[in-house]
Enzyme design. Structure first.
Site, PDB file in Angstrom:
ATOM      1  N   GLY A   1       0.923  -0.976   0.345  1.00 33.11           N
ATOM      2  CA  GLY A   1       0.140  -0.383  -0.402  1.00 33.11           C
ATOM      3  C   GLY A   1       0.427   1.435  -0.241  1.00 33.11           C
ATOM      4  CB  THR A   2       4.040   2.295   1.842  1.00 28.50           C
ATOM      5  OG1 THR A   2       3.664   1.802   3.050  1.00 28.50           O
ATOM      6  CG2 THR A   2       4.755   3.071   1.843  1.00 28.50           C
TER       7      THR A   2
ATOM      8  CG  ASN B   1      -5.149   4.006   9.524  1.00 25.35           C
ATOM      9  OD1 ASN B   1      -5.777   4.412   8.662  1.00 25.35           O
ATOM     10  ND2 ASN B   1      -4.242   3.472  10.096  1.00 25.35           N
TER      11      ASN B   1
ATOM     12  CD  GLN C   1      -6.428  -0.687   7.571  1.00 25.61           C
ATOM     13  OE1 GLN C   1      -7.291  -1.863   8.451  1.00 25.61           O
ATOM     14  NE2 GLN C   1      -5.230  -0.530   7.877  1.00 25.61           N
TER      15      GLN C   1
ATOM     16  CG  HIS D   1       0.083  -6.766   4.895  1.00 24.15           C
ATOM     17  ND1 HIS D   1      -0.182  -5.871   5.944  1.00 24.15           N
ATOM     18  CD2 HIS D   1      -0.166  -5.500   4.031  1.00 24.15           C
ATOM     19  CE1 HIS D   1       0.331  -5.426   6.173  1.00 24.15           C
ATOM     20  NE2 HIS D   1       0.803  -4.643   5.316  1.00 24.15           N
TER      21      HIS D   1
ATOM     22  CB  THR E   1      11.915  -9.839 -11.778  1.00 26.32           C
ATOM     23  OG1 THR E   1      12.988  -9.549 -12.695  1.00 26.32           O
ATOM     24  CG2 THR E   1      11.039 -11.078 -12.095  1.00 26.32           C
TER      25      THR E   1
ATOM     26  CB  CYS F   1       0.937   1.962  10.407  1.00 29.92           C
ATOM     27  SG  CYS F   1      -0.179   0.560  10.021  1.00 29.92           S
TER      28      CYS F   1
HETATM   29  C1  LIG Z   1      -5.001   3.001   5.110  1.00 26.15           C
HETATM   30  C2  LIG Z   1      -3.313   2.254   5.434  1.00 26.15           C
HETATM   31  N1  LIG Z   1      -2.705   2.931   4.273  1.00 26.15           N
HETATM   32  C3  LIG Z   1      -1.441   2.369   3.657  1.00 26.15           C
HETATM   33  C4  LIG Z   1      -0.889   0.926   4.327  1.00 26.15           C
HETATM   34  C5  LIG Z   1       0.724   0.495   4.615  1.00 26.15           C
HETATM   35  O1  LIG Z   1       0.248  -0.656   3.727  1.00 26.15           O
HETATM   36  P1  LIG Z   1       2.065  -1.588   3.150  1.00 26.15           P
HETATM   37  O2  LIG Z   1       2.003  -1.753   4.899  1.00 26.15           O
HETATM   38  O3  LIG Z   1       1.134  -1.912   2.683  1.00 26.15           O
HETATM   39  O4  LIG Z   1       2.638  -0.603   2.818  1.00 26.15           O
HETATM   40  C6  LIG Z   1      -1.739   0.384   5.854  1.00 26.15           C
HETATM   41  C7  LIG Z   1      -1.286  -0.428   5.922  1.00 26.15           C
HETATM   42  O5  LIG Z   1       0.014  -0.733   7.398  1.00 26.15           O
HETATM   43  C8  LIG Z   1      -2.785   1.336   5.923  1.00 26.15           C
HETATM   44  O6  LIG Z   1      -3.328   0.781   6.975  1.00 26.15           O
END
Ligand SMILES: Cc1ncc(COP(=O)(O)O)c(C=O)c1O
Length: 381
Positions: free
Chosen positions: A71-72, A150, A178, A200, A236, A321
């Protein structure tokens, strides 16, 4: 009692069906999807089949899904890629309750000359469509608003927000990490141009995500190389990862949502019976089926979390996070909680793997922990 994991908004257990689907791609079917030989083509098929699964789940076309490492990365790609495509200028509208990866990307972009408006939210965490309309400028090129939060679980009305963006011809992005598989997402009904997804949080592997990019959108790639992912993200491909991601989407069902809704209601009811406990976030149906966030108002959330941990119960204070920093939660601050109240808050987030028995146990233990702490360390608000 086995450990009770109530931190599913941070990450989830990989579903066994997901693991089983992934395993052959480590040991037998490990070809590179760019290779022309049989094993390469087998990997390519798995990649494209997985892409189709993700696309279908949000009403998109196969070629509009770009796999990422989570997600990041997808959020960074969208925000920075759109800014670069815009010619390193312009204005983005986002909110004060985004995940750190959106907020910190926006802060970085501000240093590169981008203008950013951070919308307020109300006491339940909802964005005001009128405030959004008032923030629009001729140079606004992107609106980025989180779908399900989140920390407090509030789910925004993306249909209404999408209508505003479409009317003004502004690109619309949502971070749906989320909400994915918990709340219906349809890119056409919501007028979405970009959607961030990850694996995840939905019982898939870590390190895999995707960015939905509406066909013909203006976005500049961040990773240059061999031209993978339609030239938008070279490296890849993580075949085992995307196969696991797609399997996680396929096994997620409406019955899981109904089940989590019931467990969540039970847990919230029980927690609100403890004196002086208040629920943070949406009080109605527009709340993620797995999210509970409460303030105890006169005892430290950290202390409650510590005791719960000693009983084998994993919880979280604020956002896991961002617990690398000592800052108080920006989300709880945005909904109007005081510094002291924020410090008394915990998040419990459930999954389809939690049981009623586990929730009963938490509701048996937690009031005792609270009573004990209230005798020891009352905080004066
Ligand atoms: C709303 C939201 N965006 C982005 C992320 C980041 O995702 P990732 O851990 O896959 O980089 C998270 C999780 O930590 C999240 O809850």
């Amino acid at each position: 009692m086995n450990p009770i994991y109530l931190d599913n908004a941070a990450t989830t257990q990989v579903d066994e069906k997901v693991l089983k689907a992934m395993l052959p791609y480590f040991t037998e079917k490990y070809g590179n999807a760019s290779s022309q030989h049989v094993m390469g083509q087998e990997a390519k098929r798995a990649l494209e089949d997985s892409r189709s699964v993700i696309a279908k789940s949000i009403g998109a076309k196969r070629e509009e899904i770009i796999f990422t490492a989570g997600g990041t990365e997808a959020n960074n790609f969208c925000l920075k890629g759109c800014f670069f495509a815009e010619g390193n200028k312009g204005h983005i509208i986002t909110t004060k309750i985004e995940h750190d990866c959106v907020l910190n990307s926006c802060k970085w972009l501000e240093k590169q000359g981008c203008e950013v408006t951070y919308l307020n939210v109300d006491e339940e965490g909802f964005v005001s469509v009128d405030e959004l309309k008032g923030a629009l400028r001729p140079e606004t090129f992107l609106v980025s608003i989180i779908h399900g939060n989140n920390e407090i679980g509030t789910v925004q009305d993306l249909v209404k927000i999408g209508e505003v963006c479409k009317e003004k011809g502004i690109m619309f992005h949502t971070d749906a990490c989320q909400s994915y598989t918990k709340v219906l997402i349809n890119v056409d009904k919501m007028n979405l141009d970009f959607v961030t997804l990850n694996s995840h949080k939905i019982h898939g592997p870590k390190g895999v995500g995707a960015l939905y990019i509406r066909k013909d959108s203006k976005i500049t790639p961040l990773l240059h190389g061999g031209g993978h992912e339609f030239g938008l993200r070279s490296t890849t491909e993580n075949i085992s990862g995307v196969v696991g991601f797609a399997k996680a989407v396929q096994v997620a069902g409406n019955s899981d949502i109904r089940y989590m809704n019931k467990l969540r209601a039970k847990l919230i009811d029980g927690l609100l019976k403890i004196p002086n406990v208040t629920l943070n976030g949406s009080k109605g149906d527009e709340r993620l089926c797995n999210n509970i966030n409460v303030s105890f108002n006169d005892i430290e959330g950290e202390a409650i979390g510590g005791y719960l941990d000693a009983y084998g119960i994993s919880s979280s204070t604020g956002s896991a996070c961002s617990s690398n920093t000592l800052d108080v939660s920006h989300v709880l601050k945005a909904i109007g909680l005081s510094h002291e109240q924020i410090n008394t808050s915990i998040r419990l987030s459930i999954s389809k793997f939690n049981t009623k028995k586990e929730i009963d146990y938490v509701l048996e233990i937690l009031p005792k922990i609270v009573e004990k702490l209230r005798k020891m360390t009352p905080i004066k608000l």
